[in-house]
Design an enzyme around this catalytic site. Structure first.
Site, PDB file in Angstrom:
ATOM      1  N   LYS A 147       0.989   5.000   8.737  1.00  0.00           N
ATOM      2  CA  LYS A 147       2.402   5.425   8.696  1.00  0.00           C
ATOM      3  C   LYS A 147       3.244   4.177   8.914  1.00  0.00           C
ATOM      4  CE  LYS A 147       5.290   9.093  10.682  1.00  0.00           C
ATOM      5  NZ  LYS A 147       5.856   9.632   9.456  1.00  0.00           N
TER       6      LYS A 147
HETATM    7  N1  PMP Z   1       3.123  13.184   5.112  1.00  0.00           N
HETATM    8  C1  PMP Z   1       4.063  12.244   5.317  1.00  0.00           C
HETATM    9  C2  PMP Z   1       4.349  11.268   4.253  1.00  0.00           C
HETATM   10  C3  PMP Z   1       4.764  12.212   6.530  1.00  0.00           C
HETATM   11  O1  PMP Z   1       5.712  11.288   6.746  1.00  0.00           O
HETATM   12  C4  PMP Z   1       4.491  13.187   7.518  1.00  0.00           C
HETATM   13  C5  PMP Z   1       5.266  13.179   8.799  1.00  0.00           C
HETATM   14  N2  PMP Z   1       4.701  12.308   9.738  1.00  0.00           N
HETATM   15  C6  PMP Z   1       3.493  14.127   7.262  1.00  0.00           C
HETATM   16  C7  PMP Z   1       2.833  14.092   6.045  1.00  0.00           C
HETATM   17  C8  PMP Z   1       3.110  15.136   8.294  1.00  0.00           C
HETATM   18  O2  PMP Z   1       2.426  14.498   9.344  1.00  0.00           O
HETATM   19  P1  PMP Z   1       2.478  15.049  10.831  1.00  0.00           P
HETATM   20  O3  PMP Z   1       2.081  16.469  10.771  1.00  0.00           O
HETATM   21  O4  PMP Z   1       1.505  14.207  11.576  1.00  0.00           O
HETATM   22  O5  PMP Z   1       3.876  14.872  11.312  1.00  0.00           O
END
Ligand code: PMP
Length: 296
Positions: free
Chosen positions: A149
């Protein structure tokens, strides 16, 4: 910020930080919820693990331990006052080499918190949202590590999100470079067909969402079959139900894709059951999932 509590207006960086110019930063999005057992950060450990994994991939040495970041997050919530928060840890490369090799630049680490309600708008959770397939292809795994991320990766998401909004939709759906369904700009996708849940594989250029993992566990504990597979665009059009998951989006039903109603165009029953279960587990800090709650 860099080890100190800093007032909102003082949380500043220099205009020449590498993170600003080249996107050399990694971050997380986490939520703190009020539960009947007290305020708790949802799956804090998993988020901080992903934070450190993203940093490792991008050669960012976070100068704190995971435990220190966990403790600082909880302390920040106590200092700012207990309530529901969205939590944003970020680590980025500072001023130093003005070129692309940022390895020797200092690393800055900050954790910000603010109240953030329904990410996709009030009512989205109950009524569902309208999506469109983006003309922007999701960045491919061999171009950037999609399991990380990183800040720089999000301009791909922003283009898709802005395009969708300008076309009058609530959110985008993105395909991967093979033409299979990937994810939303900041959300993972689930599809329901004949009572079975499907979600794109880790090879579909997705972020492995913590909410995705939580919903997969809750769904299987409720007796649903959950399958990771490559999903075609037409399978999305013909799905009985669709929903997004994410820390910001939580569980958000999708009721229309490119002017085609999803199922009968109303929030589906499986989506409702899973969404209710998700919020019930959180609001009760359900003991069956006790490791998911880090009490402040
Ligand atoms: N995909 C992307 C591109 C994201 O930015 C997020 C948000 N973090 C998610 C999926 C969902 O991830 P999470 O459930 O860990 O927030």
């Amino acid at each position: 910020m860099d080890g100190k509590f800093v007032a909102w207006d003082e949380a500043k960086v220099h205009v020449l930080v590498s993170g600003l110019h080249y996107g050399s930063g990694v971050f997380e999005g986490i939520r703190c919820y009020k539960t009947i057992k007290g305020y708790a950060v949802f799956r804090l450990k998993e988020h901080i693990d992903r934070f450190f994994n993203s940093a490792k991939i991008y050669f960012l040495n976070i100068p704190y331990t995971r435990e220190a970041i966990v403790e600082a997050t909880k302390e920040l919530i106590r200092v700012c006052g207990l309530r529901d928060y969205y939590i944003r840890p970020i680590a980025f490369k500072g001023v130093g080499n003005r070129g692309l090799d940022y390895r020797e630049n200092p690393v800055h680490v900050a954790i910000a918190i603010w109240p953030w309600g329904a990410y996709l708008g009030e009512g989205a959770r109950d009524k569902g949202i309208r999506c469109t397939f983006s003309s922007w292809v999701r960045i491919q795994n061999c171009m950037l590590p999609m399991m990380a991320k990183a800040t720089g990766q999000y301009i791909n998401s922003s283009l898709a999100c802005i395009e969708a909004r300008m076309k009058g939709f609530d959110e985008a759906l993105m395909l991967d470079s093979r033409g299979f369904v990937s994810e939303g700009p900041g959300e993972n996708l689930f599809l329901v067909k004949d009572g079975v849940l499907y979600t794109p594989t880790p090879g579909s250029s997705i972020l492995l969402g913590v909410t995705r993992d939580s919903v997969m566990k809750l769904a299987s504990d409720l007796g649903y079959k959950v399958v990771e597979k490559d999903i075609l665009k037409e399978e999305v059009f013909l799905a009985d139900e669709l929903f997004f998951t994410g820390t910001a989006a939580e569980v958000t039903p999708i009721v229309e894709v490119d002017h085609r109603p999803v199922g009968d165009g109303k929030v589906g029953s499986v989506t409702r059951i899973l969404s209710q279960r998700f919020f019930e587990v959180i609001s009760t800090a359900d003991g069956r999932y006790s490791s998911w709650f880090d009490f402040v």
